[in-house]
Design a protein around this motif. Structure first.
Motif, mmCIF file in Angstrom:
data_model
loop_
_atom_site.group_PDB
_atom_site.id
_atom_site.type_symbol
_atom_site.label_atom_id
_atom_site.label_comp_id
_atom_site.label_asym_id
_atom_site.label_seq_id
_atom_site.Cartn_x
_atom_site.Cartn_y
_atom_site.Cartn_z
ATOM 1 N N TYR A 198 1.529 5.570 3.159
ATOM 2 C CA TYR A 198 1.219 7.079 3.423
ATOM 3 C C TYR A 198 0.304 6.858 4.693
ATOM 4 N N LEU A 199 -0.915 5.955 4.420
ATOM 5 C CA LEU A 199 -1.927 5.799 5.440
ATOM 6 C C LEU A 199 -1.239 5.490 6.916
ATOM 7 N N CYS A 200 -0.251 4.560 6.927
ATOM 8 C CA CYS A 200 0.536 4.168 8.017
ATOM 9 C C CYS A 200 1.387 5.308 8.593
ATOM 10 N N TYR A 201 1.906 6.120 7.664
ATOM 11 C CA TYR A 201 2.615 7.495 8.025
ATOM 12 C C TYR A 201 1.558 8.481 8.843
ATOM 13 N N MET A 251 -1.980 -2.235 12.157
ATOM 14 C CA MET A 251 -2.635 -3.053 10.871
ATOM 15 C C MET A 251 -2.396 -2.559 9.679
ATOM 16 N N PHE A 252 -2.189 -1.041 9.265
ATOM 17 C CA PHE A 252 -1.805 -0.664 8.127
ATOM 18 C C PHE A 252 -0.342 -1.019 7.839
ATOM 19 N N ALA A 253 0.424 -1.116 8.794
ATOM 20 C CA ALA A 253 1.794 -1.673 8.630
ATOM 21 C C ALA A 253 2.077 -3.050 8.151
ATOM 22 N N LEU A 254 1.085 -3.926 8.690
ATOM 23 C CA LEU A 254 0.986 -5.154 8.494
ATOM 24 C C LEU A 254 0.440 -5.442 6.968
ATOM 25 N N ALA A 255 -0.408 -4.881 6.820
ATOM 26 C CA ALA A 255 -1.025 -4.918 5.192
ATOM 27 C C ALA A 255 0.223 -4.477 4.270
#
Lengths: 240, 201
Positions: free
Chosen positions: B157-160, B99-103
């Protein structure tokens, strides 16, 4: 640790920055409100010719006050270095702050006051030349985003990198230093506009950033005093 | 202040859970940014009031459909962030990472559409020096776009940070919420900017 030396420098800074610079640059030399970027060379030359004495004396006061503005960089270094030592971090943010702050003060305060003084030195020269000096000084005063941003980023990361239970500076101060960057972005626009909100005397390129920056300075100095006085910061040393 | 006071202070801090999502500091950041953007919006409105004809005519060069696409991109992106945090709370690490990546991708698409919009105008000879309306158009959307890019860095950063995590701690949630708060602000700013520039008479 004896903190009197730091606190004395900081008080000298407060007096220097607030009092002398303010009185000199604002009241005497009359640089607030800023000269209009769309004023003609003749108008600017007249300004310097008619107010030569008050401009020169005001700027001299401002230059003298700068003596006490420069130690701010070192005082930040000392506190940021404390954070790094306790958190076992290398002296990166503290040093970057020194680099950014030194350049920012040189290019953003020392140089402009000198250039304005140079303009007032020989007010009878060709108006275009006086305007040129005035332009350069204003541009140096408003537009050096980079060194100030570097300093703010270093302070922000330094503060946010503090992992102790009761950090030396409150974390929100780190975020505030990040925020102030965005408020200064319109500084880049002064090259394009001589009137309007994004000119060097405009509301978004001059007034808003100046007021916010001044407010942040006051807050930073208050918390700098508190940080200097925190004798217990190193005692809580939690392994990182 | 001696060492005992310090421990008490830390203990008190731990005993009282925060009531705001994310860190307090990000809310000051958000408030401050909204303040400065309000100043920008007010300045725009003030200048527009002095030359409504020019602003109305110039606005016709903007395509509200593109503005709408951008609005949908950001809204969907914000929704993804909400889903990411919700699934993070339930320890669904792979879902939240996705979801973070999609965002992030949707935010990137926003920038892409912006670039296309700028390019199309510049080709027609419309720059920020063309007139006051376009000065505001370019400057407001550009400063907003810079906030989008900062937000993208945060989302990245959140995704990572979320990738490959075994279990999610309360600290993680706070970090996610901090980033999400900033991203929602970026979204909110656009929701005001879009009608102000593209739609309002």
């Amino acid at each position: 640790m004896d903190t009197r030396l730091q606190k004395n420098w900081l008080w000298a800074l407060v007096v220097g920055m607030g009092g002398v610079f303010g009185v000199g640059w604002v009241a005497l030399a009359g640089y607030i409100p800023p000269h209009a970027p769309d004023a003609s060379a003749i108008e600017i030359a007249e300004l310097y010719r008619n107010n030569a004495t008050s401009i020169r004396s005001g700027l001299i006061l401002a230059m003298f006050a700068s003596t006490f503005m420069l130690p701010l960089v070192a005082l930040f270094y000392v506190q940021l270095r404390r954070i790094e030592r306790v958190n076992n971090a290398p002296a990166v943010n503290s040093m970057i702050q020194v680099v950014g702050g030194t350049i920012a003060l040189t290019v953003g305060v020392i140089l402009p006051t000198m250039l304005w003084a140079a303009a007032s030195f020989r007010p009878e020269r060709s108006p275009e030349l006086t305007q040129l000096l005035n332009d350069i000084a204003w541009i140096f005063f408003i537009a050096p985003f980079a060194p100030f941003a570097t300093q703010n980023l270093a302070i922000a990361f330094g503060i946010l990198g503090d992992r102790q239970p009761v950090p030396l500076f409150p974390r929100w101060l780190g975020w505030t230093n990040l925020w102030i960057l965005f408020t200064a972005l319109p500084a880049f626009l002064i090259f394009f506009f001589k009137t309007g909100p994004f000119a060097w005397n405009g509301i978004m390129a001059f007034w808003v950033p100046l007021i916010l920056f001044f407010a942040l300075m006051v807050v930073m100095i208050v918390y700098l005093f508190k940080a200097i006085g925190r004798a217990d910061y190193e005692i809580q040393k939690r392994p990182v | 202040m001696n060492a005992i006071d310090l421990e008490t202070k830390a203990a008190l801090r731990a005993a009282h859970p925060r009531r705001l999502p994310g860190e307090v500091g990000i809310w000051l950041f958000v408030l401050g940014d909204i303040l400065v953007f309000s100043a920008l919006f007010l300045t725009f409105s003030y200048y527009r009031a002095h030359d409504p004809e020019l602003y109305r005519l110039s606005r016709e060069a903007l395509d509200p459909a593109i503005g709408l696409i951008n609005t949908c991109l950001l809204l969907t992106s914000s929704w993804c962030v909400v889903l990411a945090i919700r699934s993070a709370r339930e320890n669904l690490v792979r879902v939240s990472t996705a979801m973070f990546a999609l965002a992030f991708v949707l935010g990137l698409a926003f920038i892409g559409v912006k670039v296309f919009e700028y390019a199309e105008k510049i080709e027609r000879g419309i720059t920020m020096l063309t007139n006051d309306f376009f000065m505001f158009y370019y400057v407001l959307t550009a400063i907003h776009a810079m906030h989008v890019m900062a937000g993208l860095a945060g989302l990245g950063y959140l995704c990572y940070r979320s990738y490959g995590k075994r279990s999610i701690t309360p600290v993680d949630i706070q970090v996610y919420e901090t980033g999400a708060t900033f991203w929602h602000m970026v979204d909110l700013l656009w929701i005001v900017l879009f009608p102000l520039l593209y739609l309002v008479h």
